[in-house]
Design a protein around this motif. Structure first.
Motif, PDB file in Angstrom:
ATOM      1  N   GLY A  69       0.873  -1.384  -0.204  1.00 14.47           N
ATOM      2  CA  GLY A  69       0.007  -0.099  -0.049  1.00 14.47           C
ATOM      3  C   GLY A  69       0.870   1.298  -0.067  1.00 14.47           C
ATOM      4  O   GLY A  69       0.455   2.435   0.410  1.00 14.47           O
ATOM      5  N   LEU A  70       2.015   1.216  -0.458  1.00 17.76           N
ATOM      6  CA  LEU A  70       2.729   2.299  -0.645  1.00 17.76           C
ATOM      7  C   LEU A  70       3.302   2.797  -2.088  1.00 17.76           C
ATOM      8  O   LEU A  70       3.420   1.870  -2.876  1.00 17.76           O
ATOM      9  N   GLY A  71       3.153   4.015  -2.307  1.00 19.78           N
ATOM     10  CA  GLY A  71       3.276   4.517  -3.780  1.00 19.78           C
ATOM     11  C   GLY A  71       4.026   5.519  -3.787  1.00 19.78           C
ATOM     12  O   GLY A  71       4.132   6.452  -2.781  1.00 19.78           O
ATOM     13  N   GLY A  72       4.711   5.855  -4.923  1.00 18.29           N
ATOM     14  CA  GLY A  72       5.356   7.064  -5.151  1.00 18.29           C
ATOM     15  C   GLY A  72       6.494   7.456  -4.514  1.00 18.29           C
ATOM     16  O   GLY A  72       7.213   8.576  -4.435  1.00 18.29           O
ATOM     17  N   LEU A  73       7.419   6.477  -4.143  1.00 17.31           N
ATOM     18  CA  LEU A  73       8.429   6.583  -3.350  1.00 17.31           C
ATOM     19  C   LEU A  73       9.541   6.643  -4.266  1.00 17.31           C
ATOM     20  O   LEU A  73       9.481   6.339  -5.744  1.00 17.31           O
ATOM     21  N   ASP A  74      10.938   7.134  -3.844  1.00 17.42           N
ATOM     22  CA  ASP A  74      11.935   6.989  -4.867  1.00 17.42           C
ATOM     23  C   ASP A  74      12.913   5.929  -4.375  1.00 17.42           C
ATOM     24  O   ASP A  74      13.387   5.837  -3.267  1.00 17.42           O
ATOM     25  N   PHE A  75      13.255   5.296  -5.387  1.00 16.82           N
ATOM     26  CA  PHE A  75      14.200   4.141  -5.367  1.00 16.82           C
ATOM     27  C   PHE A  75      15.506   4.126  -5.581  1.00 16.82           C
ATOM     28  O   PHE A  75      15.966   4.986  -6.508  1.00 16.82           O
ATOM     29  N   HIS A  76      16.447   3.436  -4.819  1.00 20.72           N
ATOM     30  CA  HIS A  76      17.937   3.528  -5.214  1.00 20.72           C
ATOM     31  C   HIS A  76      18.066   1.953  -5.592  1.00 20.72           C
ATOM     32  O   HIS A  76      18.027   1.132  -4.732  1.00 20.72           O
ATOM     33  N   SER A  94      17.343 -10.701  -9.272  1.00 21.74           N
ATOM     34  CA  SER A  94      16.373  -9.921  -8.522  1.00 21.74           C
ATOM     35  C   SER A  94      17.530  -8.697  -8.213  1.00 21.74           C
ATOM     36  O   SER A  94      18.509  -8.544  -7.780  1.00 21.74           O
ATOM     37  N   MET A  95      16.794  -7.519  -8.945  1.00 23.67           N
ATOM     38  CA  MET A  95      17.380  -6.295  -8.557  1.00 23.67           C
ATOM     39  C   MET A  95      16.856  -5.629  -7.258  1.00 23.67           C
ATOM     40  O   MET A  95      15.610  -5.503  -7.234  1.00 23.67           O
ATOM     41  N   ALA A  96      17.788  -5.524  -5.993  1.00 21.88           N
ATOM     42  CA  ALA A  96      17.224  -5.128  -4.643  1.00 21.88           C
ATOM     43  C   ALA A  96      17.295  -3.562  -5.030  1.00 21.88           C
ATOM     44  O   ALA A  96      18.116  -2.851  -5.539  1.00 21.88           O
ATOM     45  N   HIS A  97      16.077  -2.864  -4.487  1.00 25.17           N
ATOM     46  CA  HIS A  97      16.147  -1.722  -4.367  1.00 25.17           C
ATOM     47  C   HIS A  97      15.965  -1.071  -2.710  1.00 25.17           C
ATOM     48  O   HIS A  97      15.512  -1.944  -1.951  1.00 25.17           O
ATOM     49  N   GLY A  98      16.389   0.052  -2.541  1.00 24.60           N
ATOM     50  CA  GLY A  98      16.065   0.363  -1.180  1.00 24.60           C
ATOM     51  C   GLY A  98      15.527   1.838  -1.198  1.00 24.60           C
ATOM     52  O   GLY A  98      15.648   2.717  -2.253  1.00 24.60           O
ATOM     53  N   THR A  99      14.796   2.133  -0.245  1.00 23.37           N
ATOM     54  CA  THR A  99      14.330   3.471  -0.039  1.00 23.37           C
ATOM     55  C   THR A  99      13.704   3.490   1.460  1.00 23.37           C
ATOM     56  O   THR A  99      13.921   2.699   2.296  1.00 23.37           O
ATOM     57  N   ALA A 100      13.402   4.839   1.864  1.00 27.06           N
ATOM     58  CA  ALA A 100      12.797   4.806   3.392  1.00 27.06           C
ATOM     59  C   ALA A 100      11.844   5.851   3.415  1.00 27.06           C
ATOM     60  O   ALA A 100      11.554   6.739   2.601  1.00 27.06           O
ATOM     61  N   VAL A 101      10.934   5.594   4.581  1.00 28.51           N
ATOM     62  CA  VAL A 101       9.644   6.242   4.620  1.00 28.51           C
ATOM     63  C   VAL A 101       9.556   6.898   5.967  1.00 28.51           C
ATOM     64  O   VAL A 101       9.998   6.352   6.810  1.00 28.51           O
ATOM     65  N   PRO A 102       8.406   7.763   6.100  1.00 31.02           N
ATOM     66  CA  PRO A 102       8.157   8.099   7.432  1.00 31.02           C
ATOM     67  C   PRO A 102       7.348   6.978   8.029  1.00 31.02           C
ATOM     68  O   PRO A 102       6.567   6.506   7.190  1.00 31.02           O
ATOM     69  N   PRO A 103       7.468   6.658   9.414  1.00 28.52           N
ATOM     70  CA  PRO A 103       6.800   5.478   9.986  1.00 28.52           C
ATOM     71  C   PRO A 103       5.512   5.656   9.622  1.00 28.52           C
ATOM     72  O   PRO A 103       4.587   4.668   9.553  1.00 28.52           O
ATOM     73  N   ARG A 142      23.580   8.069   2.316  1.00 28.05           N
ATOM     74  CA  ARG A 142      22.734   9.134   2.024  1.00 28.05           C
ATOM     75  C   ARG A 142      22.588  10.266   3.016  1.00 28.05           C
ATOM     76  O   ARG A 142      22.566  11.246   2.904  1.00 28.05           O
ATOM     77  N   TYR A 143      22.433   9.388   4.292  1.00 29.90           N
ATOM     78  CA  TYR A 143      22.137  10.354   5.261  1.00 29.90           C
ATOM     79  C   TYR A 143      23.427  10.996   5.770  1.00 29.90           C
ATOM     80  O   TYR A 143      23.212  12.185   6.519  1.00 29.90           O
ATOM     81  N   ALA A 144      24.490  10.444   5.628  1.00 26.72           N
ATOM     82  CA  ALA A 144      25.917  11.378   5.972  1.00 26.72           C
ATOM     83  C   ALA A 144      26.234  12.586   5.222  1.00 26.72           C
ATOM     84  O   ALA A 144      26.815  13.199   5.531  1.00 26.72           O
ATOM     85  N   SER A 145      25.512  12.599   3.655  1.00 26.50           N
ATOM     86  CA  SER A 145      25.785  13.536   2.891  1.00 26.50           C
ATOM     87  C   SER A 145      24.538  14.699   2.949  1.00 26.50           C
ATOM     88  O   SER A 145      24.849  15.648   2.061  1.00 26.50           O
ATOM     89  N   SER A 146      23.313  14.624   3.323  1.00 30.19           N
ATOM     90  CA  SER A 146      22.492  15.215   3.356  1.00 30.19           C
ATOM     91  C   SER A 146      21.547  14.763   4.456  1.00 30.19           C
ATOM     92  O   SER A 146      21.341  14.069   5.028  1.00 30.19           O
ATOM     93  N   ALA A 150      15.372  11.341   2.822  1.00 31.22           N
ATOM     94  CA  ALA A 150      14.290  10.377   2.452  1.00 31.22           C
ATOM     95  C   ALA A 150      13.152  10.952   3.160  1.00 31.22           C
ATOM     96  O   ALA A 150      12.033  10.774   3.024  1.00 31.22           O
ATOM     97  N   GLY A 151      13.138  12.023   4.185  1.00 28.47           N
ATOM     98  CA  GLY A 151      12.052  12.447   4.739  1.00 28.47           C
ATOM     99  C   GLY A 151      11.595  11.635   5.868  1.00 28.47           C
ATOM    100  O   GLY A 151      10.324  11.728   5.931  1.00 28.47           O
ATOM    101  N   ILE A 152      12.214  10.998   6.364  1.00 31.10           N
ATOM    102  CA  ILE A 152      11.570  10.054   7.280  1.00 31.10           C
ATOM    103  C   ILE A 152      10.872  10.878   8.403  1.00 31.10           C
ATOM    104  O   ILE A 152       9.927  10.490   9.095  1.00 31.10           O
ATOM    105  N   LEU A 153      11.571  12.035   8.734  1.00 30.93           N
ATOM    106  CA  LEU A 153      10.677  13.219   9.677  1.00 30.93           C
ATOM    107  C   LEU A 153       9.828  13.740   9.135  1.00 30.93           C
ATOM    108  O   LEU A 153       9.113  14.568   9.931  1.00 30.93           O
ATOM    109  N   GLY A 154       9.503  13.693   7.838  1.00 26.27           N
ATOM    110  CA  GLY A 154       8.586  14.649   7.212  1.00 26.27           C
ATOM    111  C   GLY A 154       9.286  16.017   6.994  1.00 26.27           C
ATOM    112  O   GLY A 154      10.504  16.106   7.243  1.00 26.27           O
ATOM    113  N   ASP A 155       8.607  17.186   6.791  1.00 29.83           N
ATOM    114  CA  ASP A 155       9.201  18.227   6.363  1.00 29.83           C
ATOM    115  C   ASP A 155       9.616  19.299   7.448  1.00 29.83           C
ATOM    116  O   ASP A 155      10.385  20.070   7.378  1.00 29.83           O
TER     117      ASP A 155
END
Lengths: 223, 223
Positions: A69-76, A94-103, A142-146, A150-155
């Motif tokens: 039920g999750l859509g529109g994320l951006d994948f790496h 299988s191509m593994a992808h990673g992404t992160a989302v707010p809980p 990614r979190y070390a350079s920005s 992924a906006g885990i905390l929202g904006d």
DNA sequence: CTAATAGTGTCTCTGAGACACTATTTG
DNA sequence: CAAATAGTGTCTCAGAGACACTATTAG
């Protein structure tokens, strides 16, 4: 690809099935967690087979929409898992992808498995545990350079919330004053304050533009 | 992969061809260069189609042996290139790989194309130019955390040779004294000296173990 | 008032980078 | 000797991290 294989045509070789799997990470209750879905082989990452002509990222998006039920994320792209025997049903890459989302955006019926030391605490089907491990490393990079890319905390978030997030992601304590000075340049104050802490109200910040962190921040985070 | 797609069997979907392409980087005459081979669409990276049951890294190795006379390298997955129209012959996914070699092991009849600003100066077939760009970034990442991990200089080198290599890879001047202090801890003196410079003989070093560089070295290299 | 958390001034000490000096070779 | 390159002692200054102090809320 390449120039053709000296006379071999495209159709001459049996082809593998190509799948995508997605490690959706989040931080909840001071722990990194990953979204898993049921499968005949036990908990697994959401995944699907690539449809004809489909892009990998589109397949990843489709898998997440239909299974979690999750859509529109951006994948790496995390890595291609290609052991010939990784799936007993046949030859499946299988191509593994990673992404992160707010809980908050993960629906409550979706299962989350804690990830400790880059390993899911519950063992996952296939080679999905290794995919999670690589995704966590990618998340750290990614979190070390920005700031929270992924906006885990929202904006909008306070420095305390941001520091707690980084402490969980990098699994180490971070001094509040030093942390503040490292990330401050990548933030913009909103003027709002938050009383969540119970003491003096905390300024609420948002990411400034790309929210790029200096190289020195990476050194602090990686110890 | 994943749990099956709700009843769909593995064979129900048409499958893509899967190829591998390899960006073999080297440093020669103060320039980053990449190995290319002729193809009907112009210069291209060495590549091949994945054979049944074969691992991607093995296919990459096979492509390099047959097309460029290079074997036994270690490859890094750079990214899966999956645009459905990237190859007019059909639906072909390609896993780009990156590696680096000492210039000496490239046979003289193999063509090298200079890479400036992460782009090959000659335009390459398909999306191979983009593969090269990503490979250069990967090379920089690896060289920022370890001393010449690909062994471009071989196993013995002077600090001048090492610094020149890093100046080319990172495309910036590096001060000799600061550079020395950053990398020294990752090196072991051999006791030998080299007279290549024409002045005082230079100590010859080799990498110590993993030759890991401190975080501060990455900060220097990336400006 | 106390307790709790937020934010910052300031001190110290490390160490990155710059400069210049010494060392060792060739011609 | 001069020229060339190698290697290092030392100085300065930035800034990372530590400490402690002030600020602002709740109760």
């Amino acid at each position: 690809m390449s120039n053709e294989d000296s006379g071999k045509a495209l159709t001459d070789y049996p082809r593998p099935s190509v799948a995508v799997d997605v490690a959706v990470l989040t931080v909840h209750e001071e722990t990194v967690k990953v979204v898993v879905v049921p499968s005949p082989r036990g908990p697994a990452l959401p995944g699907t087979f690539l449809h004809p002509g489909e892009r990998l990222a589109d397949a990843a998006d489709r898998a997440l929409r239909t299974k979690a039920g999750l859509g529109g994320l951006d994948f790496h792209q995390i890595g291609m898992f290609d052991a010939p025997d990784r799936d007993e049903r046949g030859w499946v890459l299988s191509m593994a992808h990673g992404t992160a989302v707010p809980p908050g955006i993960v629906e409550s019926e979706v299962e989350l498995v804690a990830v400790v030391d880059e390993k899911p605490v519950t063992s996952l089907a296939f080679d999905h545990g290794a995919m999670v491990a690589l995704s966590v490393r990618d998340l750290r990079d990614r979190y070390a350079s920005s700031v929270d890319p992924a906006g885990i905390l929202g904006d909008r978030f306070t420095l305390l919330e941001l520091r707690r997030l980084y402490e969980v992601v990098f699994d180490k304590d971070l001094p509040k004053d030093t942390f503040r000075r490292h990330v401050f340049g990548a933030l913009t104050a909103t003027g709002e304050t938050s009383l969540a802490g119970g003491g003096r109200p905390a300024e609420v910040y948002r990411r400034s533009g790309a929210a790029a962190l200096p190289e020195s921040a990476a050194a602090m985070l990686r110890s």
